[in-house]
Design an enzyme around this catalytic site. Structure first.
Site, mmCIF file in Angstrom:
data_model
loop_
_atom_site.group_PDB
_atom_site.id
_atom_site.type_symbol
_atom_site.label_atom_id
_atom_site.label_comp_id
_atom_site.label_asym_id
_atom_site.label_seq_id
_atom_site.Cartn_x
_atom_site.Cartn_y
_atom_site.Cartn_z
ATOM 1 N N LYS A 1 26.265 37.557 13.404
ATOM 2 C CA LYS A 1 27.298 38.539 13.769
ATOM 3 C C LYS A 1 26.667 39.791 14.378
ATOM 4 C CE LYS A 1 28.990 38.939 9.509
ATOM 5 N NZ LYS A 1 28.145 38.036 8.746
ATOM 6 N N ARG B 1 36.146 41.920 4.715
ATOM 7 C CA ARG B 1 35.552 40.815 3.960
ATOM 8 C C ARG B 1 36.472 40.331 2.849
ATOM 9 N NH1 ARG B 1 29.844 42.433 5.169
ATOM 10 N NH2 ARG B 1 28.399 40.926 4.314
ATOM 11 N N ARG C 1 14.088 36.036 8.715
ATOM 12 C CA ARG C 1 14.225 37.443 9.121
ATOM 13 C C ARG C 1 13.363 38.308 8.188
ATOM 14 N NH1 ARG C 1 20.279 39.452 9.429
ATOM 15 N NH2 ARG C 1 20.275 39.549 7.178
ATOM 16 N N ARG D 1 25.502 36.030 -1.848
ATOM 17 C CA ARG D 1 26.205 36.433 -0.624
ATOM 18 C C ARG D 1 27.030 35.276 -0.057
ATOM 19 N NH1 ARG D 1 21.164 38.735 2.486
ATOM 20 N NH2 ARG D 1 22.562 39.155 4.216
HETATM 21 P P1 AMP Z 1 25.880 43.002 5.746
HETATM 22 O O1 AMP Z 1 24.848 43.851 6.413
HETATM 23 O O2 AMP Z 1 27.186 42.961 6.485
HETATM 24 O O3 AMP Z 1 25.372 41.633 5.386
HETATM 25 O O4 AMP Z 1 26.230 43.735 4.354
HETATM 26 C C1 AMP Z 1 25.243 43.923 3.369
HETATM 27 C C2 AMP Z 1 25.918 44.160 2.018
HETATM 28 O O5 AMP Z 1 26.747 45.334 2.086
HETATM 29 C C3 AMP Z 1 26.855 43.064 1.555
HETATM 30 O O6 AMP Z 1 26.192 41.998 0.901
HETATM 31 C C4 AMP Z 1 27.758 43.836 0.598
HETATM 32 O O7 AMP Z 1 27.114 44.125 -0.630
HETATM 33 C C5 AMP Z 1 27.940 45.157 1.327
HETATM 34 N N1 AMP Z 1 29.080 45.127 2.270
HETATM 35 C C6 AMP Z 1 29.025 45.236 3.634
HETATM 36 N N2 AMP Z 1 30.242 45.181 4.167
HETATM 37 C C7 AMP Z 1 31.110 45.013 3.133
HETATM 38 C C8 AMP Z 1 32.530 44.862 3.044
HETATM 39 N N3 AMP Z 1 33.294 44.854 4.128
HETATM 40 N N4 AMP Z 1 33.068 44.715 1.792
HETATM 41 C C9 AMP Z 1 32.312 44.733 0.696
HETATM 42 N N5 AMP Z 1 30.961 44.843 0.702
HETATM 43 C C10 AMP Z 1 30.371 44.993 1.909
#
Ligand code: AMP
Length: 195
Positions: free
Chosen positions: A13, A88, A127, A150
């Site tokens: 993404k 999410r 990564r 995750r």
């Molecule tokens: P990402 O970089 O999008 O993979 O986000 C890293 C972490 O941030 C996730 O595993 C969640 O702990 C938190 N996070 C990011 N976006 C959200 C969201 N929309 N809702 C809840 N937690 C989020």
């Protein structure tokens, strides 16, 4: 055009969002990036979310909806917004619809990026290895245990959004496997079809 990139961790993404920013002048809103910035700043909210992020769980709807609301209120994204990693949960999806409606806008398209689970885990662990080799900081949630959490959070809390946006007539699905350029081409095709 406001779009949502939907997909499990490691689906690409962020990579695809960066390309759309460069190619179409859109703005990327990544709640993950915003939360990491909050942590780096040492703010109270950043400290509150640190442990949950490292474990791979989701932070509260209230916090992430607040982050997005701030950006929308600041008027970002006249050329269109790419929502990356948000919404999410179904509550977040409802909130986003309401926030955009308040501005006379809407979600125009939702692209679900499909990738095989094993490939995603491999990508994320690679990564981390690459970052380590380059002497860069490694994301605390790029490890096998957090990846499992995750993925579980994705299937349990986020994948229902596929049905939600399908029901709203906004969903397109693309194959996220293969070269970055090929995925970008599929994404462009889906967006042009949705425009
Ligand atoms: P990402 O970089 O999008 O993979 O986000 C890293 C972490 O941030 C996730 O595993 C969640 O702990 C938190 N996070 C990011 N976006 C959200 C969201 N929309 N809702 C809840 N937690 C989020």
């Amino acid at each position: 055009m406001n779009i949502i990139l939907l997909g499990p961790p490691g689906a690409g993404k962020g990579t695809q969002a960066h390309r759309l920013v460069a190619e179409r002048g859109m703005v990327q809103l990544s709640t993950g990036d915003m939360l990491r910035a909050a942590r780096a700043s040492g703010s109270e909210m950043g400290q509150t979310v640190a442990a949950i992020m490292d474990s791979g769980g989701l932070v509260t709807d209230e916090i992430v909806i607040g982050l997005i609301e701030e950006q929308l209120d600041a008027g970002v994204g006249a050329q269109g917004i790419i929502f990356d990693g948000f919404p999410r949960t179904l509550a977040q999806a409802d909130a986003l619809g309401a926030l955009l409606e308040r501005k006379g806008q809407r979600v125009d398209a939702v692209i679900s990026i499909m990738v095989d689970d094993d490939v995603m885990v491999e990508r994320v662990l690679n990564r981390a290895k690459e970052a380590e080799a380059a002497g860069q900081p490694i994301r605390a949630d790029d490890n096998a245990d957090s990846m499992r959490t995750r993925l579980f959070a994705y299937y349990k809390q986020t994948s229902p959004l596929i049905g939600y946006y399908h029901a709203h007539g906004k969903l397109a699905t693309i194959d996220g496997l293969g070269e970055i350029d090929d995925v970008a081409e599929r994404l462009s095709g889906a967006l042009n079809g949705a425009a």
